[in-house]
Write a protein that holds these residues in place. Structure first.
Motif, PDB file in Angstrom:
ATOM      1  N   THR A 255       0.847  -1.200   0.000  1.00 52.88           N
ATOM      2  CA  THR A 255       0.000   0.000   0.000  1.00 52.88           C
ATOM      3  C   THR A 255       0.877   1.243   0.000  1.00 52.88           C
ATOM      4  N   ASP A 256       2.162   1.053  -0.228  1.00 51.35           N
ATOM      5  CA  ASP A 256       3.132   2.149  -0.214  1.00 51.35           C
ATOM      6  C   ASP A 256       3.488   2.533  -1.647  1.00 51.35           C
ATOM      7  N   GLU A 257       3.049   3.692  -2.103  1.00 49.99           N
ATOM      8  CA  GLU A 257       3.295   4.142  -3.472  1.00 49.99           C
ATOM      9  C   GLU A 257       4.785   4.294  -3.772  1.00 49.99           C
ATOM     10  N   SER A 258       5.560   4.690  -2.788  1.00 49.40           N
ATOM     11  CA  SER A 258       6.994   4.869  -3.028  1.00 49.40           C
ATOM     12  C   SER A 258       7.679   3.539  -3.336  1.00 49.40           C
ATOM     13  N   HIS A 259       7.170   2.469  -2.756  1.00 52.91           N
ATOM     14  CA  HIS A 259       7.723   1.150  -3.035  1.00 52.91           C
ATOM     15  C   HIS A 259       7.460   0.722  -4.476  1.00 52.91           C
ATOM     16  N   ILE A 260       6.313   1.137  -4.989  1.00 50.64           N
ATOM     17  CA  ILE A 260       5.970   0.789  -6.373  1.00 50.64           C
ATOM     18  C   ILE A 260       6.960   1.425  -7.335  1.00 50.64           C
ATOM     19  N   GLU A 261       7.247   2.685  -7.135  1.00 51.12           N
ATOM     20  CA  GLU A 261       8.196   3.367  -8.013  1.00 51.12           C
ATOM     21  C   GLU A 261       9.599   2.789  -7.839  1.00 51.12           C
ATOM     22  N   GLN A 262       9.986   2.500  -6.596  1.00 55.39           N
ATOM     23  CA  GLN A 262      11.322   1.989  -6.326  1.00 55.39           C
ATOM     24  C   GLN A 262      11.564   0.642  -7.008  1.00 55.39           C
ATOM     25  N   ILE A 263      10.623  -0.284  -6.865  1.00 55.40           N
ATOM     26  CA  ILE A 263      10.816  -1.596  -7.468  1.00 55.40           C
ATOM     27  C   ILE A 263      10.752  -1.504  -8.990  1.00 55.40           C
ATOM     28  N   GLY A 264       9.919  -0.586  -9.495  1.00 54.25           N
ATOM     29  CA  GLY A 264       9.841  -0.389 -10.935  1.00 54.25           C
ATOM     30  C   GLY A 264      11.157   0.079 -11.522  1.00 54.25           C
ATOM     31  N   LEU A 265      11.875   0.902 -10.798  1.00 48.40           N
ATOM     32  CA  LEU A 265      13.160   1.409 -11.260  1.00 48.40           C
ATOM     33  C   LEU A 265      14.274   0.377 -11.134  1.00 48.40           C
ATOM     34  N   GLU A 266      14.162  -0.517 -10.157  1.00 46.01           N
ATOM     35  CA  GLU A 266      15.292  -1.393  -9.837  1.00 46.01           C
ATOM     36  C   GLU A 266      15.228  -2.799 -10.424  1.00 46.01           C
ATOM     37  N   ILE A 267      14.028  -3.331 -10.678  1.00 43.49           N
ATOM     38  CA  ILE A 267      13.922  -4.726 -11.113  1.00 43.49           C
ATOM     39  C   ILE A 267      13.816  -4.808 -12.632  1.00 43.49           C
ATOM     40  N   ASP A 268      14.637  -5.637 -13.253  1.00 43.76           N
ATOM     41  CA  ASP A 268      14.673  -5.780 -14.706  1.00 43.76           C
ATOM     42  C   ASP A 268      13.658  -6.814 -15.185  1.00 43.76           C
ATOM     43  N   VAL A 269      12.388  -6.401 -15.222  1.00 42.74           N
ATOM     44  CA  VAL A 269      11.322  -7.237 -15.765  1.00 42.74           C
ATOM     45  C   VAL A 269      10.458  -6.380 -16.687  1.00 42.74           C
ATOM     46  N   CYS A 270       9.756  -7.046 -17.579  1.00 43.44           N
ATOM     47  CA  CYS A 270       8.880  -6.326 -18.513  1.00 43.44           C
ATOM     48  C   CYS A 270       7.460  -6.161 -17.984  1.00 43.44           C
ATOM     49  N   ARG A 271       7.125  -6.912 -16.940  1.00 46.96           N
ATOM     50  CA  ARG A 271       5.801  -6.802 -16.330  1.00 46.96           C
ATOM     51  C   ARG A 271       5.959  -6.768 -14.812  1.00 46.96           C
ATOM     52  N   LEU A 272       5.422  -5.758 -14.199  1.00 51.24           N
ATOM     53  CA  LEU A 272       5.431  -5.624 -12.750  1.00 51.24           C
ATOM     54  C   LEU A 272       3.988  -5.406 -12.305  1.00 51.24           C
ATOM     55  N   LEU A 273       3.401  -6.406 -11.666  1.00 51.05           N
ATOM     56  CA  LEU A 273       1.996  -6.341 -11.277  1.00 51.05           C
ATOM     57  C   LEU A 273       1.866  -5.956  -9.813  1.00 51.05           C
ATOM     58  N   ILE A 274       1.036  -4.956  -9.562  1.00 48.64           N
ATOM     59  CA  ILE A 274       0.846  -4.452  -8.207  1.00 48.64           C
ATOM     60  C   ILE A 274      -0.483  -4.947  -7.652  1.00 48.64           C
ATOM     61  N   ASN A 275      -0.413  -5.688  -6.545  1.00 53.19           N
ATOM     62  CA  ASN A 275      -1.616  -6.180  -5.851  1.00 53.19           C
ATOM     63  C   ASN A 275      -2.548  -6.949  -6.791  1.00 53.19           C
ATOM     64  N   GLN A 276      -1.969  -7.830  -7.598  1.00 58.82           N
ATOM     65  CA  GLN A 276      -2.758  -8.606  -8.555  1.00 58.82           C
ATOM     66  C   GLN A 276      -2.436 -10.086  -8.479  1.00 58.82           C
ATOM     67  N   VAL A 277      -3.332 -10.881  -9.055  1.00 56.58           N
ATOM     68  CA  VAL A 277      -3.084 -12.314  -9.216  1.00 56.58           C
ATOM     69  C   VAL A 277      -2.185 -12.465 -10.438  1.00 56.58           C
ATOM     70  N   GLN A 278      -0.941 -12.826 -10.219  1.00 56.22           N
ATOM     71  CA  GLN A 278       0.039 -12.842 -11.305  1.00 56.22           C
ATOM     72  C   GLN A 278      -0.425 -13.634 -12.524  1.00 56.22           C
ATOM     73  N   VAL A 279      -0.887 -14.849 -12.292  1.00 56.25           N
ATOM     74  CA  VAL A 279      -1.209 -15.723 -13.415  1.00 56.25           C
ATOM     75  C   VAL A 279      -2.399 -15.210 -14.221  1.00 56.25           C
ATOM     76  N   TYR A 280      -3.278 -14.430 -13.584  1.00 56.35           N
ATOM     77  CA  TYR A 280      -4.397 -13.843 -14.312  1.00 56.35           C
ATOM     78  C   TYR A 280      -3.968 -12.575 -15.049  1.00 56.35           C
ATOM     79  N   GLY A 281      -3.123 -11.779 -14.396  1.00 61.43           N
ATOM     80  CA  GLY A 281      -2.835 -10.447 -14.912  1.00 61.43           C
ATOM     81  C   GLY A 281      -1.705 -10.332 -15.910  1.00 61.43           C
ATOM     82  N   ASN A 282      -0.660 -11.174 -15.791  1.00 58.89           N
ATOM     83  CA  ASN A 282       0.498 -11.052 -16.680  1.00 58.89           C
ATOM     84  C   ASN A 282       0.133 -11.171 -18.144  1.00 58.89           C
TER      85      ASN A 282
END
Length: 478
Positions: A387-414
């Motif tokens: 629920t921390d917006e700053s964490h969303i931006e931080q992980i988005g900048l640091e992790i090398d993935v093409c899809r980053l899902l926030i508070n979602q069911v991965q297998v449904y959303g990817n």
């Protein structure tokens, strides 16, 4: 050099001839629809979608797929076939792929869409029905023909699917050879030859097949393997996160590249999260059970088929778990600290087994996630429950993935969802991080060639000041 041959209908035929005849029929079919209107093309796509969505068809395809491949769950396979097909059809609805698809007066550019040619689609045994239809819809949207190369175990499912598709194409008067499936016996020789002879290639499946596709010399959009990691930080809504992870981990017995494989939990909510996962049906293995589970899942470093995408009770039996709760579990959890080849639970498992890591802080969680993905799955996907917006931006900048899902069911959303902006697909690129040509979800756009018609527009020539002004002000002209 000897020509590879196979026995087909009692006669020995060289593989090159088999494939070349199929490709020629595909080209003839493409020629027949080249002048189709957008409405006619869209009708073809609707017909192919209906072939799998039609009541009874998805169920029969799911039944045969489970019977022949032995992986996944029947009810989930039905859901997957229907949901992915409906979602893809919705994505394609109203999209222009015939003739002029865009005019930009300001730039003087007019875009005209054309086919890429005969498409070869190598599909995995985990989805011998859903993946072929998904890719066929996208390819046909661009007036391409498609030849499907299933896995040997998935052949019967793909053959039945082809029968359903041809029935629908006949209804609308479209050529049946727009969609073909490699004939029995399906083998590496035919698949490799198909890769060479088609105009465009997509491969969804094993690392070996993807490597073959990407080195075939044919233009391609092959996609990467997954090893989804989800972080649960200290601000997460724990019960909601646990339920979503449960849904992702257990869907179709983890046959998807998008099922959660590992979770990294911040220490402050670790115990609470484990308890919440246990309430969702998770069973936390003790060290001895973890070792038994590992022995049942890997032999000499190779994934053992006896526990591959099987029901949890089968996994419990194969691992010799005597605990009553283990026998009734919906999924299993193993605690881990190591990453890499010596720690197989840190990689993709294709099983209802969730690897659990504890992190001292959010920064530590990101560090663990990076290491896991660098070992296996870099470029594909990860998730964050927060629920921390700053964490969303931080992980988005640091992790090398093409899809980053926030508070979602991965297998449904990817692979696309009705409640996020990703397009529906069963094929997801991992970008250069994964050695792929694409980083986005496979879509109809990948099956189009675009001619850009350029017209003269009023000349606009920039001044030197516009281009170097800021640089001169800072460093001078000398």
């Amino acid at each position: 050099m000897s020509v590879k041959k196979v026995v087909q209908k009692g006669q020995e035929v060289d593989v090159s001839t088999i494939i070349s005849k199929m490709v020629q029929r595909a080209r003839t079919a493409m020629d027949q629809i080249y002048d189709y209107s957008q409405e006619q093309v869209d009708e073809i796509v609707q017909a192919v979608a209906w072939a799998i969505y039609k009541p009874g068809n998805a169920e029969e395809l799911a039944r045969i797929a489970l019977q022949d491949t032995g992986v996944g769950r029947y009810d989930h396979k039905v859901i997957k076939k229907r949901r992915k097909t409906m979602g893809t059809l919705y994505d394609l609805k109203g999209k222009k792929t015939v003739g002029v698809i865009n005019r930009d007066v300001a730039t003087g550019i007019t875009e005209i869409a054309k086919p890429v040619g005969v498409v070869g689609a190598v599909v995995p045994s985990t989805n011998p029905g859903a993946t072929p239809v998904n890719i066929a819809m996208m390819a046909l949207k661009g007036r391409n023909a498609i030849i499907i190369a299933p896995s040997p175990k998935g052949l019967s499912t793909s053959e039945l699917l082809l029968k359903y598709i041809h029935q629908e194409l006949e209804k609308i008067g479209a050529p049946a050879d727009l969609v073909q499936v490699l004939p029995s016996p399906v083998n590496k020789a035919k698949t490799k030859e198909l890769m060479k002879q088609v105009d465009f290639l997509t491969v969804t499946g094993s690392r070996n097949n993807v490597n073959l596709g990407q080195t075939s010399g044919t233009p391609n959009v092959c996609v990467s393997e997954g090893n989804v990691v989800s972080i649960v930080d200290s601000t997460a809504k724990v019960k909601e996160a646990a339920h979503k992870i449960f849904l992702s981990k257990t869907f179709d017995n983890s046959t998807s590249c998008s099922n959660d494989n590992s979770i990294v939990i911040e220490a402050s909510v670790y115990d609470e999260m484990i308890e919440a996962l246990q309430k969702e049906g998770g069973y936390l293995c003790n060290p001895a059970e973890k070792m038994k589970l590992q022995e049942a899942m890997w032999i000499d470093g190779k994934r053992e088929s006896r526990t591959l995408a099987k029901d949890p009770e089968i996994i419990a039996r194969e691992a010799g778990m005597k605990n009553t709760k283990a026998k009734k579990a919906q999924f299993f959890m193993v605690e881990e600290t190591g990453i890499g080849e010596k720690h197989p639970f840190s990689g993709e498992k294709l099983a209802v087994v969730l690897t659990v890591y504890k992190a001292d802080s959010f920064e530590h969680a990101i560090e663990i996630t990076k290491k896991i993905l660098n070992y296996h799955g870099r470029g594909h996907s990860c998730g964050l429950h927060t629920t921390d917006e700053s964490h969303i931006e931080q992980i988005g900048l640091e992790i090398d993935v093409c899809r980053l899902l926030i508070n979602q069911v991965q297998v449904y959303g990817n692979g696309g969802s009705f409640d996020n902006g990703l397009n529906f697909t069963l094929s997801m690129g991992g970008g250069t991080w994964a050695g792929n040509n694409i980083g986005e979800n496979l879509s109809y756009k990948h099956f189009l060639n675009i001619t850009k018609v350029s017209r003269v527009i009023p000349e606009v020539v920039p001044s030197e000041e516009e281009l170097w002004g800021t640089y001169w002000n800072k460093y001078g002209r000398e």
